[in-house]
Design an enzyme around this catalytic site. Structure first.
Site, mmCIF file in Angstrom:
data_model
loop_
_atom_site.group_PDB
_atom_site.id
_atom_site.type_symbol
_atom_site.label_atom_id
_atom_site.label_comp_id
_atom_site.label_asym_id
_atom_site.label_seq_id
_atom_site.Cartn_x
_atom_site.Cartn_y
_atom_site.Cartn_z
ATOM 1 N N CYS A 88 13.161 33.564 -2.208
ATOM 2 C CA CYS A 88 12.820 32.742 -3.495
ATOM 3 C C CYS A 88 13.426 33.174 -4.894
ATOM 4 C CB CYS A 88 10.982 32.547 -2.423
ATOM 5 S SG CYS A 88 10.296 31.187 -4.430
ATOM 6 N N HIS A 205 9.011 30.534 2.381
ATOM 7 C CA HIS A 205 8.990 32.096 1.876
ATOM 8 C C HIS A 205 8.762 31.854 3.970
ATOM 9 C CE1 HIS A 205 7.892 32.996 -1.289
ATOM 10 N NE2 HIS A 205 8.039 31.946 -1.812
ATOM 11 N N GLU A 207 7.868 34.646 5.570
ATOM 12 C CA GLU A 207 6.891 36.162 5.263
ATOM 13 C C GLU A 207 5.378 35.040 5.458
ATOM 14 O OE1 GLU A 207 6.750 35.697 1.298
ATOM 15 O OE2 GLU A 207 8.424 35.362 2.698
#
Length: 235
Positions: A88, A205, A207
């Protein structure tokens, strides 16, 4: 299978702890935070430039962060073949630093977008995608206001010819359509690598989806790919 992760932290980063948690707590890897004022990355196998709003996104996203002292060593590390993963805002920083082609612009809707997004795998032969298969559709959340990837026609032609696109926004059945594109990125590009294949920028994302408790764990495949690669290189 063990890797050393370094997570760069800028003023305004807000996904650094998520990235650390994924590497250290979920995958049980060595991980540490690297403050933006540091001059050296130290001994790391993978550098993560995380999401957030580095330096408040002043001027434009990533434009100030690319001048942080630590970025000199990130560039050096990348040029030496080290794995650099921008997520990002990290993607934006890597574009500003010249480590990835193109740029990220305001979403076509001019609105912040935050939702789970299907992604079609375009290239499964990189350090970031080797646990995936070409044509596979995974779901990873996006959360951004400036995620619209843009490059001129010459750069796009080179990216496509070199198979640098890793993921495209798609429908759940893998169709790349305007409706499935959350931000208006050209060619539906959600993530790509540099020509050498060791620097990756990804707007979604991973994660945030490494544990099924959070509603999905497709992001694990990205981290598993990195660990696979580090393990092979170490052998």
């Amino acid at each position: 299978m063990s890797a050393r992760f370094g997570v760069v932290v800028f003023p305004g980063s807000n996904c650094d702890h998520d990235a650390y948690h994924a590497a250290h707590d979920v995958f049980d890897q060595e991980a540490r935070f690297i403050w933006h004022e540091e001059a050296s990355l130290g001994d790391v196998d993978v550098v993560i430039v995380p999401g957030g709003f580095s330096y408040g996104d002043y001027l434009r996203s990533g434009a100030v962060a690319r001048f942080s002292p630590i970025m000199q060593d990130v560039v050096r590390f990348a040029e030496d073949g080290g794995l650099v993963f921008g997520i990002c805002n990290g993607f934006q920083v890597l574009c500003e630093a010249g480590l990835l082609p193109g740029t990220l612009m305001r979403n076509e809707s001019l609105r912040f977008v935050c939702k789970d997004t299907p992604l079609r795998v375009e290239n499964a032969g990189t350090p970031f995608t080797n646990a995936l298969t070409e044509g596979q559709v995974i779901t990873i959340p996006v959360s951004h206001g400036e995620g619209r990837y843009y490059a001129d026609e010459d750069v796009l032609a080179r990216i496509e010819a070199n198979d640098q696109v890793l993921l495209r926004y798609s429908t759940a059945d893998g169709a790349v359509t305007d409706e499935a594109n959350p931000n208006g990125s050209v060619h539906g590009i959600a993530g790509l690598v540099n020509e050498a294949g060791n620097v990756c920028g990804l707007m979604p994302h991973p994660e945030r989806c490494v544990e099924s408790l959070l509603g999905g764990d497709d992001g694990r495949l990205i981290f598993e790919s990195l660990l696979n690669h580090v393990s092979i290189v170490a052998a």
